[in-house]
Design an enzyme around this catalytic site. Sequence first.
Site, PDB file in Angstrom:
ATOM      1  N   SER A 144       0.877  -1.258  -0.055  1.00 40.54           N
ATOM      2  CA  SER A 144       0.044   0.052  -0.103  1.00 40.54           C
ATOM      3  C   SER A 144       1.036   1.301   0.026  1.00 40.54           C
ATOM      4  O   SER A 144       2.130   1.177   0.441  1.00 40.54           O
ATOM      5  CB  SER A 144      -1.039   0.070   1.324  1.00 40.54           C
ATOM      6  OG  SER A 144      -1.588   1.189   1.464  1.00 40.54           O
ATOM      7  N   TYR A 158      -2.298  -0.551  10.357  1.00 42.62           N
ATOM      8  CA  TYR A 158      -2.310  -0.878   8.875  1.00 42.62           C
ATOM      9  C   TYR A 158      -0.983  -0.604   8.295  1.00 42.62           C
ATOM     10  O   TYR A 158      -0.436  -1.445   7.597  1.00 42.62           O
ATOM     11  CB  TYR A 158      -3.465  -0.286   8.412  1.00 42.62           C
ATOM     12  CG  TYR A 158      -3.596  -0.502   6.742  1.00 42.62           C
ATOM     13  CD1 TYR A 158      -4.356  -1.650   6.439  1.00 42.62           C
ATOM     14  CD2 TYR A 158      -3.061   0.230   5.675  1.00 42.62           C
ATOM     15  CE1 TYR A 158      -4.438  -1.887   5.107  1.00 42.62           C
ATOM     16  CE2 TYR A 158      -3.555  -0.109   4.540  1.00 42.62           C
ATOM     17  CZ  TYR A 158      -4.067  -1.283   4.233  1.00 42.62           C
ATOM     18  OH  TYR A 158      -4.194  -1.497   2.710  1.00 42.62           O
TER      19      TYR A 158
HETATM   20  N1  LIG Z   1      -8.466  -0.820  -1.536  1.00 47.03           N
HETATM   21  C1  LIG Z   1      -7.580  -0.111  -1.398  1.00 47.03           C
HETATM   22  O1  LIG Z   1      -7.735   1.303  -1.422  1.00 47.03           O
HETATM   23  C2  LIG Z   1      -6.255  -0.520  -1.009  1.00 47.03           C
HETATM   24  C3  LIG Z   1      -5.125   0.183  -1.074  1.00 47.03           C
HETATM   25  C4  LIG Z   1      -3.660  -0.318  -0.848  1.00 47.03           C
HETATM   26  C5  LIG Z   1      -3.610  -1.475  -0.546  1.00 47.03           C
HETATM   27  N2  LIG Z   1      -4.870  -2.548  -0.610  1.00 47.03           N
HETATM   28  C6  LIG Z   1      -4.605  -3.892  -0.380  1.00 47.03           C
HETATM   29  O2  LIG Z   1      -4.983  -4.687  -1.329  1.00 47.03           O
HETATM   30  C7  LIG Z   1      -5.436  -5.835  -0.896  1.00 47.03           C
HETATM   31  C8  LIG Z   1      -6.612  -6.273  -1.223  1.00 47.03           C
HETATM   32  O3  LIG Z   1      -7.554  -5.449  -0.835  1.00 47.03           O
HETATM   33  P1  LIG Z   1      -8.894  -4.875  -1.696  1.00 47.03           P
HETATM   34  O4  LIG Z   1      -8.952  -3.526  -1.542  1.00 47.03           O
HETATM   35  O5  LIG Z   1      -9.194  -5.685  -2.748  1.00 47.03           O
HETATM   36  O6  LIG Z   1      -9.980  -5.491  -0.308  1.00 47.03           O
HETATM   37  P2  LIG Z   1     -11.354  -6.521  -0.365  1.00 47.03           P
HETATM   38  O7  LIG Z   1     -12.109  -6.310  -1.370  1.00 47.03           O
HETATM   39  O8  LIG Z   1     -11.800  -6.513   1.083  1.00 47.03           O
HETATM   40  O9  LIG Z   1     -10.452  -8.026  -0.430  1.00 47.03           O
HETATM   41  C9  LIG Z   1      -9.930  -8.380   0.691  1.00 47.03           C
HETATM   42  C10 LIG Z   1      -9.507  -9.787   0.149  1.00 47.03           C
HETATM   43  O10 LIG Z   1      -8.817 -10.488   1.238  1.00 47.03           O
HETATM   44  C11 LIG Z   1      -9.236 -11.860   1.767  1.00 47.03           C
HETATM   45  N3  LIG Z   1      -8.906 -12.059   3.035  1.00 47.03           N
HETATM   46  C12 LIG Z   1      -9.140 -10.996   4.128  1.00 47.03           C
HETATM   47  N4  LIG Z   1      -8.804 -11.991   5.216  1.00 47.03           N
HETATM   48  C13 LIG Z   1      -8.788 -13.178   4.905  1.00 47.03           C
HETATM   49  C14 LIG Z   1      -8.281 -14.175   5.492  1.00 47.03           C
HETATM   50  N5  LIG Z   1      -8.052 -14.458   7.008  1.00 47.03           N
HETATM   51  N6  LIG Z   1      -7.881 -15.472   4.878  1.00 47.03           N
HETATM   52  C15 LIG Z   1      -8.137 -15.397   3.459  1.00 47.03           C
HETATM   53  N7  LIG Z   1      -8.423 -14.392   2.767  1.00 47.03           N
HETATM   54  C16 LIG Z   1      -8.586 -13.035   3.339  1.00 47.03           C
HETATM   55  C17 LIG Z   1     -10.696 -11.614   1.555  1.00 47.03           C
HETATM   56  O11 LIG Z   1     -11.312 -12.754   1.137  1.00 47.03           O
HETATM   57  P3  LIG Z   1     -12.327 -13.587   2.194  1.00 47.03           P
HETATM   58  O12 LIG Z   1     -13.189 -12.682   3.032  1.00 47.03           O
HETATM   59  O13 LIG Z   1     -13.403 -14.224   1.181  1.00 47.03           O
HETATM   60  O14 LIG Z   1     -11.483 -14.417   3.101  1.00 47.03           O
HETATM   61  C18 LIG Z   1     -10.779 -10.685   0.059  1.00 47.03           C
HETATM   62  O15 LIG Z   1     -10.981 -11.712  -0.952  1.00 47.03           O
HETATM   63  C19 LIG Z   1      -5.027  -5.800   0.557  1.00 47.03           C
HETATM   64  O16 LIG Z   1      -3.863  -6.188   0.849  1.00 47.03           O
HETATM   65  C20 LIG Z   1      -5.253  -4.301   0.825  1.00 47.03           C
HETATM   66  O17 LIG Z   1      -4.450  -4.025   2.193  1.00 47.03           O
HETATM   67  C21 LIG Z   1      -6.023  -1.901  -0.926  1.00 47.03           C
END
Ligand SMILES: NC(=O)c1ccc[n+]([C@@H]2O[C@H](COP(=O)([O-])OP(=O)(O)OC[C@H]3O[C@@H](n4cnc5c(N)ncnc54)[C@H](OP(=O)(O)O)[C@@H]3O)[C@@H](O)[C@H]2O)c1
Length: 247
Positions: A144, A158
Amino acid sequence: MSTLEGTTAVVTGASSGIGEATARALAGQGARVALLARRRDRLEALAGELGERAAVYEVDVTDDDAVATVIAGVARDLGGIDILVNNAGYGSMNPAAESDLAEWRRMVEVNVNGVLGTTHAALEHLAAAAKGPRGVADVVTISSVAGRKVAFPGANVYAATKHAVGAFSEALRQELGARHVRVGLVEPGLVRSELTEGNGAAQDAEQSQELGLMEPEDIADAVVHMVTRPRRAAVNEMLVRPTEQAR
Ligand SMILES: NC(=O)c1ccc[n+]([C@@H]2O[C@H](COP(=O)([O-])OP(=O)(O)OC[C@H]3O[C@@H](n4cnc5c(N)ncnc54)[C@H](OP(=O)(O)O)[C@@H]3O)[C@@H](O)[C@H]2O)c1
Protein backbone atom coordinates in the site's frame (compact mmCIF):
# COMPACT_ATOMS: atom_id res chain seq x y z
CA MET A 1 0.52 -18.02 -27.26
CA SER A 2 -0.37 -15.77 -24.31
CA THR A 3 2.49 -14.57 -22.15
CA LEU A 4 1.58 -16.69 -19.13
CA GLU A 5 0.43 -19.78 -21.01
CA GLY A 6 1.58 -22.89 -19.14
CA THR A 7 2.10 -21.14 -15.79
CA THR A 8 0.24 -21.50 -12.51
CA ALA A 9 -0.55 -18.49 -10.35
CA VAL A 10 -1.81 -18.47 -6.76
CA VAL A 11 -3.86 -15.41 -5.76
CA THR A 12 -4.83 -14.96 -2.12
CA GLY A 13 -7.92 -12.92 -1.40
CA ALA A 14 -9.34 -13.75 -4.84
CA SER A 15 -12.94 -13.49 -3.65
CA SER A 16 -13.22 -9.71 -4.11
CA GLY A 17 -11.57 -6.45 -5.08
CA ILE A 18 -7.96 -6.40 -6.24
CA GLY A 19 -7.47 -10.15 -5.84
CA GLU A 20 -10.51 -11.00 -7.94
CA ALA A 21 -9.43 -8.57 -10.67
CA THR A 22 -5.86 -9.91 -10.56
CA ALA A 23 -6.99 -13.52 -10.87
CA ARG A 24 -9.13 -12.56 -13.85
CA ALA A 25 -6.25 -10.65 -15.48
CA LEU A 26 -3.72 -13.46 -14.97
CA ALA A 27 -6.16 -16.00 -16.38
CA GLY A 28 -6.66 -13.61 -19.31
CA GLN A 29 -2.91 -13.89 -19.99
CA GLY A 30 -3.19 -17.67 -20.08
CA ALA A 31 -2.24 -18.67 -16.52
CA ARG A 32 -3.97 -21.38 -14.55
CA VAL A 33 -5.13 -19.62 -11.41
CA ALA A 34 -5.60 -20.99 -7.90
CA LEU A 35 -8.21 -18.84 -6.16
CA LEU A 36 -7.69 -18.64 -2.38
CA ALA A 37 -9.95 -16.98 0.21
CA ARG A 38 -12.51 -17.89 2.88
CA ARG A 39 -15.73 -17.14 0.93
CA ARG A 40 -16.10 -20.25 -1.19
CA ASP A 41 -19.29 -19.02 -2.92
CA ARG A 42 -17.48 -15.97 -4.26
CA LEU A 43 -14.51 -18.04 -5.43
CA GLU A 44 -16.82 -20.51 -7.15
CA ALA A 45 -18.63 -17.72 -8.97
CA LEU A 46 -15.30 -16.43 -10.29
CA ALA A 47 -14.12 -19.93 -11.19
CA GLY A 48 -17.38 -20.43 -13.08
CA GLU A 49 -16.56 -17.36 -15.13
CA LEU A 50 -12.92 -18.33 -15.76
CA GLY A 51 -13.62 -21.96 -16.63
CA GLU A 52 -11.03 -24.70 -16.54
CA ARG A 53 -8.18 -22.26 -15.95
CA ALA A 54 -9.34 -21.68 -12.35
CA ALA A 55 -9.44 -23.85 -9.23
CA VAL A 56 -10.99 -22.95 -5.88
CA TYR A 57 -9.22 -23.36 -2.52
CA GLU A 58 -11.11 -22.19 0.52
CA VAL A 59 -8.59 -21.20 3.17
CA ASP A 60 -7.96 -18.70 5.93
CA VAL A 61 -4.46 -17.30 5.36
CA THR A 62 -3.92 -16.93 9.10
CA ASP A 63 -4.09 -20.72 9.53
CA ASP A 64 -0.51 -21.83 8.76
CA ASP A 65 -1.26 -25.54 8.61
CA ALA A 66 -4.25 -25.07 6.31
CA VAL A 67 -2.22 -22.76 4.06
CA ALA A 68 0.64 -25.28 3.83
CA THR A 69 -1.84 -28.02 2.90
CA VAL A 70 -3.52 -25.85 0.27
CA ILE A 71 -0.26 -24.68 -1.30
CA ALA A 72 0.98 -28.28 -1.55
CA GLY A 73 -2.39 -29.18 -3.08
CA VAL A 74 -2.17 -26.40 -5.68
CA ALA A 75 1.33 -27.49 -6.69
CA ARG A 76 0.14 -31.08 -7.03
CA ASP A 77 -3.16 -30.30 -8.78
CA LEU A 78 -2.01 -27.54 -11.13
CA GLY A 79 1.55 -28.63 -11.88
CA GLY A 80 3.71 -26.40 -9.68
CA ILE A 81 3.57 -22.72 -8.75
CA ASP A 82 5.14 -20.04 -10.96
CA ILE A 83 3.53 -16.93 -9.50
CA LEU A 84 2.35 -16.10 -5.98
CA VAL A 85 0.27 -12.97 -5.45
CA ASN A 86 0.00 -12.16 -1.74
CA ASN A 87 -3.08 -9.99 -1.86
CA ALA A 88 -5.36 -11.01 1.04
CA GLY A 89 -5.52 -8.14 3.48
CA TYR A 90 -7.57 -6.37 6.06
CA GLY A 91 -7.67 -2.71 7.01
CA SER A 92 -9.28 -1.00 9.97
CA MET A 93 -8.16 2.58 10.40
CA ASN A 94 -9.12 4.52 13.47
CA PRO A 95 -7.38 6.78 15.96
CA ALA A 96 -5.42 4.61 18.39
CA ALA A 97 -7.47 5.60 21.43
CA GLU A 98 -10.66 4.51 19.68
CA SER A 99 -9.24 1.30 18.28
CA ASP A 100 -10.01 -2.21 19.34
CA LEU A 101 -6.86 -4.21 20.13
CA ALA A 102 -8.41 -7.28 18.49
CA GLU A 103 -8.69 -5.31 15.23
CA TRP A 104 -5.00 -4.41 15.44
CA ARG A 105 -4.08 -8.05 15.98
CA ARG A 106 -6.32 -9.12 13.11
CA MET A 107 -4.45 -6.79 10.74
CA VAL A 108 -1.12 -8.25 11.86
CA GLU A 109 -2.47 -11.77 11.47
CA VAL A 110 -3.84 -11.29 7.94
CA ASN A 111 -1.49 -8.69 6.47
CA VAL A 112 1.78 -9.94 7.95
CA ASN A 113 1.43 -13.51 9.20
CA GLY A 114 -0.78 -14.42 6.24
CA VAL A 115 1.91 -13.24 3.83
CA LEU A 116 4.64 -15.05 5.77
CA GLY A 117 2.77 -18.36 5.93
CA THR A 118 1.75 -18.35 2.29
CA THR A 119 5.18 -17.29 1.05
CA HIS A 120 6.95 -19.83 3.25
CA ALA A 121 4.77 -22.63 1.92
CA ALA A 122 5.20 -21.56 -1.71
CA LEU A 123 8.96 -20.92 -1.78
CA GLU A 124 10.12 -24.43 -2.65
CA HIS A 125 7.60 -24.58 -5.51
CA LEU A 126 8.62 -21.16 -6.83
CA ALA A 127 12.31 -22.10 -6.74
CA ALA A 128 11.50 -25.30 -8.64
CA ALA A 129 9.44 -23.38 -11.21
CA ALA A 130 12.34 -20.96 -11.77
CA LYS A 131 14.39 -23.95 -12.94
CA GLY A 132 11.69 -24.87 -15.46
CA PRO A 133 11.12 -23.70 -19.04
CA ARG A 134 10.04 -20.16 -18.07
CA GLY A 135 13.31 -19.74 -16.17
CA VAL A 136 11.83 -17.39 -13.61
CA ALA A 137 9.17 -17.27 -10.89
CA ASP A 138 7.41 -14.39 -9.15
CA VAL A 139 6.22 -13.32 -5.73
CA VAL A 140 4.13 -10.15 -5.82
CA THR A 141 2.82 -8.73 -2.57
CA ILE A 142 0.09 -6.12 -2.51
CA SER A 143 1.32 -3.57 -0.02
CA SER A 144 0.00 0.00 0.00
CA VAL A 145 1.01 3.63 -0.12
CA ALA A 146 0.80 3.07 3.65
CA GLY A 147 3.77 0.73 3.28
CA ARG A 148 5.92 3.60 2.04
CA LYS A 149 4.87 6.32 4.45
CA VAL A 150 2.40 7.03 7.22
CA ALA A 151 0.09 9.54 5.56
CA PHE A 152 -2.29 10.04 8.49
CA PRO A 153 -2.41 8.98 12.17
CA GLY A 154 -5.34 6.57 11.85
CA ALA A 155 -3.22 4.45 9.53
CA ASN A 156 -1.25 3.32 12.61
CA VAL A 157 -1.26 -0.49 12.60
CA TYR A 158 -2.32 -0.86 8.96
CA ALA A 159 0.75 1.16 7.96
CA ALA A 160 2.89 -0.90 10.33
CA THR A 161 1.76 -4.14 8.70
CA LYS A 162 2.45 -2.82 5.21
CA HIS A 163 5.89 -1.52 6.23
CA ALA A 164 6.58 -4.99 7.63
CA VAL A 165 5.76 -6.79 4.39
CA GLY A 166 7.85 -4.21 2.52
CA ALA A 167 10.91 -5.06 4.63
CA PHE A 168 10.26 -8.78 4.31
CA SER A 169 9.80 -8.49 0.57
CA GLU A 170 13.05 -6.54 0.09
CA ALA A 171 15.03 -9.10 2.11
CA LEU A 172 13.46 -11.90 0.10
CA ARG A 173 14.28 -10.09 -3.15
CA GLN A 174 17.95 -9.83 -2.20
CA GLU A 175 18.01 -13.50 -1.25
CA LEU A 176 16.12 -15.05 -4.13
CA GLY A 177 17.21 -13.03 -7.16
CA ALA A 178 20.17 -15.30 -7.79
CA ARG A 179 17.71 -18.19 -8.02
CA HIS A 180 15.56 -16.24 -10.50
CA VAL A 181 12.66 -15.83 -8.15
CA ARG A 182 11.61 -12.19 -8.59
CA VAL A 183 10.07 -10.51 -5.57
CA GLY A 184 8.02 -7.36 -6.06
CA LEU A 185 5.67 -5.04 -4.25
CA VAL A 186 2.65 -3.21 -5.64
CA GLU A 187 1.69 -0.24 -3.50
CA PRO A 188 -1.80 1.01 -4.33
CA GLY A 189 -3.36 4.27 -3.32
CA LEU A 190 -7.11 4.31 -2.88
CA VAL A 191 -8.97 1.63 -4.82
CA ARG A 192 -12.71 1.06 -4.86
CA SER A 193 -13.26 -2.24 -3.01
CA GLU A 194 -14.97 -3.75 0.00
CA LEU A 195 -11.98 -2.66 2.06
CA THR A 196 -12.50 1.03 1.30
CA GLU A 197 -16.30 0.79 1.37
CA GLY A 198 -16.57 -1.24 4.54
CA ASN A 199 -14.60 0.86 7.02
CA GLY A 200 -12.67 4.06 7.49
CA ALA A 201 -9.87 3.06 5.15
CA ALA A 202 -10.36 6.15 3.01
CA GLN A 203 -9.91 8.07 6.27
CA ASP A 204 -12.82 10.32 5.61
CA ALA A 205 -15.57 9.57 3.17
CA GLU A 206 -15.64 13.11 1.92
CA GLN A 207 -12.06 12.88 0.75
CA SER A 208 -12.71 9.60 -1.02
CA GLN A 209 -15.71 11.04 -2.81
CA GLU A 210 -13.73 13.97 -4.06
CA LEU A 211 -11.04 11.69 -5.35
CA GLY A 212 -11.57 9.60 -8.40
CA LEU A 213 -10.70 6.25 -6.80
CA MET A 214 -8.91 3.61 -8.85
CA GLU A 215 -10.65 0.41 -9.81
CA PRO A 216 -9.25 -3.03 -8.84
CA GLU A 217 -8.36 -3.59 -12.51
CA ASP A 218 -5.81 -0.77 -12.30
CA ILE A 219 -3.84 -2.75 -9.74
CA ALA A 220 -4.34 -6.03 -11.59
CA ASP A 221 -2.67 -4.32 -14.59
CA ALA A 222 0.35 -3.51 -12.43
CA VAL A 223 0.65 -7.13 -11.29
CA VAL A 224 0.39 -8.41 -14.86
CA HIS A 225 3.07 -5.93 -15.95
CA MET A 226 5.44 -7.21 -13.26
CA VAL A 227 5.05 -10.89 -14.01
CA THR A 228 5.24 -10.57 -17.79
CA ARG A 229 8.69 -8.91 -17.91
CA PRO A 230 11.50 -10.81 -19.60
CA ARG A 231 13.45 -13.10 -17.25
CA ARG A 232 16.31 -10.59 -17.07
CA ALA A 233 14.16 -7.73 -15.71
CA ALA A 234 12.51 -7.51 -12.30
CA VAL A 235 10.14 -4.67 -11.44
CA ASN A 236 10.75 -4.46 -7.72
CA GLU A 237 8.18 -1.89 -6.69
CA MET A 238 5.17 -0.12 -8.23
CA LEU A 239 3.45 2.76 -6.43
CA VAL A 240 0.10 3.38 -8.15
CA ARG A 241 -2.12 6.19 -6.91
CA PRO A 242 -5.32 7.77 -8.19
CA THR A 243 -4.26 10.73 -10.28
CA GLU A 244 -5.83 13.17 -7.82
CA GLN A 245 -4.51 11.53 -4.63
CA ALA A 246 -1.96 13.86 -3.07
CA ARG A 247 -0.66 11.81 -0.12
N1 LIG B 1 -8.60 -0.84 -1.55
C1 LIG B 1 -7.55 -0.03 -1.33
O1 LIG B 1 -7.67 1.22 -1.39
C2 LIG B 1 -6.20 -0.61 -1.07
C3 LIG B 1 -5.11 0.27 -1.05
C4 LIG B 1 -3.85 -0.23 -0.80
C5 LIG B 1 -3.67 -1.57 -0.57
N2 LIG B 1 -4.74 -2.41 -0.57
C6 LIG B 1 -4.50 -3.83 -0.30
O2 LIG B 1 -5.02 -4.60 -1.36
C7 LIG B 1 -5.33 -5.90 -0.88
C8 LIG B 1 -6.71 -6.30 -1.34
O3 LIG B 1 -7.65 -5.43 -0.76
P1 LIG B 1 -9.00 -4.97 -1.48
O4 LIG B 1 -8.99 -3.50 -1.49
O5 LIG B 1 -9.18 -5.71 -2.74
O6 LIG B 1 -10.07 -5.40 -0.38
P2 LIG B 1 -11.20 -6.50 -0.31
O7 LIG B 1 -12.12 -6.40 -1.48
O8 LIG B 1 -11.75 -6.37 1.07
O9 LIG B 1 -10.43 -7.87 -0.46
C9 LIG B 1 -9.74 -8.47 0.60
C10 LIG B 1 -9.52 -9.93 0.24
O10 LIG B 1 -8.74 -10.53 1.26
C11 LIG B 1 -9.36 -11.73 1.64
N3 LIG B 1 -9.07 -12.04 3.03
C12 LIG B 1 -9.21 -11.24 4.10
N4 LIG B 1 -8.91 -11.92 5.22
C13 LIG B 1 -8.56 -13.17 4.84
C14 LIG B 1 -8.16 -14.33 5.52
N5 LIG B 1 -8.03 -14.35 6.85
N6 LIG B 1 -7.90 -15.44 4.81
C15 LIG B 1 -8.03 -15.45 3.46
N7 LIG B 1 -8.40 -14.38 2.75
C16 LIG B 1 -8.66 -13.26 3.44
C17 LIG B 1 -10.84 -11.51 1.41
O11 LIG B 1 -11.48 -12.77 1.17
P3 LIG B 1 -12.47 -13.53 2.18
O12 LIG B 1 -13.16 -12.52 3.01
O13 LIG B 1 -13.37 -14.30 1.25
O14 LIG B 1 -11.55 -14.44 2.95
C18 LIG B 1 -10.83 -10.69 0.13
O15 LIG B 1 -10.79 -11.53 -0.99
C19 LIG B 1 -5.13 -5.86 0.63
O16 LIG B 1 -3.87 -6.40 0.96
C20 LIG B 1 -5.16 -4.38 0.93
O17 LIG B 1 -4.46 -4.07 2.11
C21 LIG B 1 -6.00 -1.96 -0.82
